[in-house]
Write an enzyme that holds these catalytic residues in place. Structure first.
Site, mmCIF file in Angstrom:
data_model
loop_
_atom_site.group_PDB
_atom_site.id
_atom_site.type_symbol
_atom_site.label_atom_id
_atom_site.label_comp_id
_atom_site.label_asym_id
_atom_site.label_seq_id
_atom_site.Cartn_x
_atom_site.Cartn_y
_atom_site.Cartn_z
ATOM 1 N N LYS A 22 0.834 -1.209 0.000
ATOM 2 C CA LYS A 22 0.000 0.000 0.000
ATOM 3 C C LYS A 22 0.867 1.257 0.000
ATOM 4 C CE LYS A 22 -4.272 -1.413 0.095
ATOM 5 N NZ LYS A 22 -4.855 -1.787 -1.082
ATOM 6 N N LYS B 84 -3.377 -11.678 -8.915
ATOM 7 C CA LYS B 84 -4.568 -11.662 -8.050
ATOM 8 C C LYS B 84 -5.664 -10.745 -8.582
ATOM 9 C CE LYS B 84 -6.104 -9.692 -3.934
ATOM 10 N NZ LYS B 84 -5.870 -8.673 -2.937
ATOM 11 N N LYS C 169 -9.966 -5.419 -6.173
ATOM 12 C CA LYS C 169 -10.642 -4.163 -6.452
ATOM 13 C C LYS C 169 -9.632 -3.089 -6.848
ATOM 14 C CE LYS C 169 -13.102 -5.356 -2.763
ATOM 15 N NZ LYS C 169 -13.944 -5.451 -1.592
HETATM 16 P P1 TYM Z 1 -10.936 -7.763 1.090
HETATM 17 O O1 TYM Z 1 -12.104 -6.853 1.201
HETATM 18 O O2 TYM Z 1 -9.777 -7.324 0.263
HETATM 19 O O3 TYM Z 1 -11.399 -9.161 0.551
HETATM 20 C C1 TYM Z 1 -12.458 -9.865 1.181
HETATM 21 C C2 TYM Z 1 -12.198 -11.345 1.138
HETATM 22 O O4 TYM Z 1 -12.035 -11.762 -0.210
HETATM 23 C C3 TYM Z 1 -10.802 -12.451 -0.342
HETATM 24 N N1 TYM Z 1 -10.221 -12.160 -1.656
HETATM 25 C C4 TYM Z 1 -9.728 -13.104 -2.446
HETATM 26 N N2 TYM Z 1 -9.642 -14.429 -2.307
HETATM 27 C C5 TYM Z 1 -9.106 -15.129 -3.319
HETATM 28 N N3 TYM Z 1 -8.659 -14.560 -4.476
HETATM 29 C C6 TYM Z 1 -8.720 -13.220 -4.656
HETATM 30 N N4 TYM Z 1 -8.305 -12.665 -5.787
HETATM 31 C C7 TYM Z 1 -9.279 -12.423 -3.627
HETATM 32 N N5 TYM Z 1 -9.490 -11.097 -3.456
HETATM 33 C C8 TYM Z 1 -10.069 -10.951 -2.239
HETATM 34 C C9 TYM Z 1 -9.911 -11.922 0.755
HETATM 35 O O5 TYM Z 1 -8.897 -12.847 1.072
HETATM 36 C C10 TYM Z 1 -10.910 -11.739 1.868
HETATM 37 O O6 TYM Z 1 -11.112 -12.960 2.530
HETATM 38 N N6 TYM Z 1 -8.687 -7.118 5.450
HETATM 39 C C11 TYM Z 1 -9.779 -7.811 4.787
HETATM 40 C C12 TYM Z 1 -11.138 -7.531 5.388
HETATM 41 C C13 TYM Z 1 -11.219 -7.813 6.827
HETATM 42 C C14 TYM Z 1 -11.327 -9.087 7.443
HETATM 43 C C15 TYM Z 1 -11.367 -8.853 8.834
HETATM 44 C C16 TYM Z 1 -11.399 -10.390 6.946
HETATM 45 C C17 TYM Z 1 -11.202 -6.886 7.815
HETATM 46 N N7 TYM Z 1 -11.289 -7.500 9.018
HETATM 47 C C18 TYM Z 1 -11.492 -9.895 9.736
HETATM 48 C C19 TYM Z 1 -11.523 -11.421 7.872
HETATM 49 C C20 TYM Z 1 -11.566 -11.186 9.234
HETATM 50 C C21 TYM Z 1 -9.789 -7.370 3.358
HETATM 51 O O7 TYM Z 1 -9.304 -6.336 3.008
HETATM 52 O O8 TYM Z 1 -10.448 -8.206 2.531
#
Ligand code: TYM
Length: 331
Positions: A111, A195, A198
């Protein structure tokens, strides 16, 4: 019965990566476990959304969760900012989170590279807030994609550290959850990058129109094609097969696999099939998203119930933690 926590940042529509990395597993789990699924709107502040976007995005993600099949009768669905207990635990955990370990996390370094003009303290302590999301409900299992592995490892570190520091076993040590013990999932992008994401700008969202899906898939990066029988697929081609694997039937996958191995594959055919299978998969979800988004009353009922249930669970943990640390009221 285990406690399960998972969340998604409210930075835009849910995409195939979110679905196959986290939501799908969560849906399976809501039937057997005590499940909490939330929208991480505080986490989305690291990129400074406008007030209007913040609200619209939370609403959109909530509708998309429900459209995917997360059932508010079974799971507790809530919005992170409705549960202030998370913030108090975040503050407390921050006291035992060290600058060095936070600076070393890959997501922070990424980031900081992506947005050098906005390397804020929220980015640095992002894993602490995430740990708080998980530990506040004493989660045992966390269904997340591969990209969250390190953040989850930090949640384990902070939980363990607290337990050790006060000689308690307040926090279970949360494990990642994958269906049938498979590896953690990483859904690739269509631009040849590792990957789908977003912020990577390469995502296919669950709400995307068929025309747009076709256009994106047909533009996916490929190579000149295999030149030797049974050769190993380069990453850009493997990416297409990984997507095919999650949305198509096994016979479709083996058809294209054979064609690749025999050097007769035509990437145009593969892409056409992939686009149609993605559309078949997202179509019913898209329809439900449209319906649910219109039903503001239902959304507010879900969010309100979820907030109440989540606060009940969170305040119990927080009470316990406050006592352990030594906070006592004078009145
Ligand atoms: P975020 O919003 O980026 O993504 C949400 C979930 O989707 C999964 N994900 C993916 N899995 C496989 N392949 C991909 N290309 C892909 N892109 C996204 C992420 O692994 C995630 O599971 N920090 C987290 C949000 C969060 C969270 C938490 C998750 C905040 N607090 C507590 C679990 C527990 C995040 O930014 O996910």
């Amino acid at each position: 019965m285990s406690t399960v926590v998972s969340g998604i940042r409210s930075t835009g529509n849910l995409h195939l990566g979110n679905y196959f990395g986290a939501v799908k597993n969560f849906i399976e789990m809501q039937h057997q476990h005590n499940t909490f699924f939330f929208i991480a709107d505080w986490h989305s502040l690291t990129t400074h959304p406008t007030p209007a976007d913040l609200h619209t995005n939370v609403k959109q993600v909530l509708a998309e969760y429900l459209a995917c099949g997360i059932d508010p009768e079974k799971a507790t669905i809530f919005i992170q900012s409705d549960v202030p207990e998370i913030l108090e635990l975040y503050l407390l955990l921050n006291m035992n989170a060290y600058l060095g370990e936070l600076e070393r996390t890959t997501s922070f370094k990424d980031k900081a590279r992506q947005q050098p003009e906005n390397v804020n303290a929220g980015l640095l302590t992002y894993p602490v807030l995430m740990a708080s999301d998980i530990l506040i409900h004493k989660a045992h299992l966390v269904p997340v994609g591969k990209d969250q592995e390190q953040n989850l490892e930090m949640a384990r570190t902070f939980g363990r550290r607290f337990n050790r520091m006060y000689n308690v076993d307040t926090f279970p040590i949360p494990k990642s959850y994958t269906f049938e013990g498979q590896d953690m999932v990483k859904i690739p992008g269509l631009d040849g990058s590792g990957k789908m994401g977003k912020s990577e700008g390469n995502a296919i969202s669950l709400a995307e129109s068929p025309a747009s899906i076709r256009k994106k898939v047909m533009k996916a990066v490929t190579d000149v094609g295999p030149t030797e029988m049974n050769q190993k697929k380069p990453e850009v081609i493997q990416n297409l097969f990984t997507l095919l694997d999650v949305v198509s039937t096994p016979d479709v996958v083996s058809h294209f696999d054979d064609a690749y191995n025999k050097c007769t594959i035509r990437y145009g055919d593969l892409k056409k099939q992939l686009a149609e299978d993605i559309i078949n998969f997202t179509n019913p979800i898209r329809g439900r998203i449209e319906e649910i988004t219109k039903d503001s009353e239902y959304l507010s009922k879900v969010a309100k119930n979820g907030a109440e249930k989540a606060r009940e669970s969170a305040s119990k943990t927080l009470e316990e933690v406050r006592k352990i640390i030594g906070f006592r009221k004078f009145y």
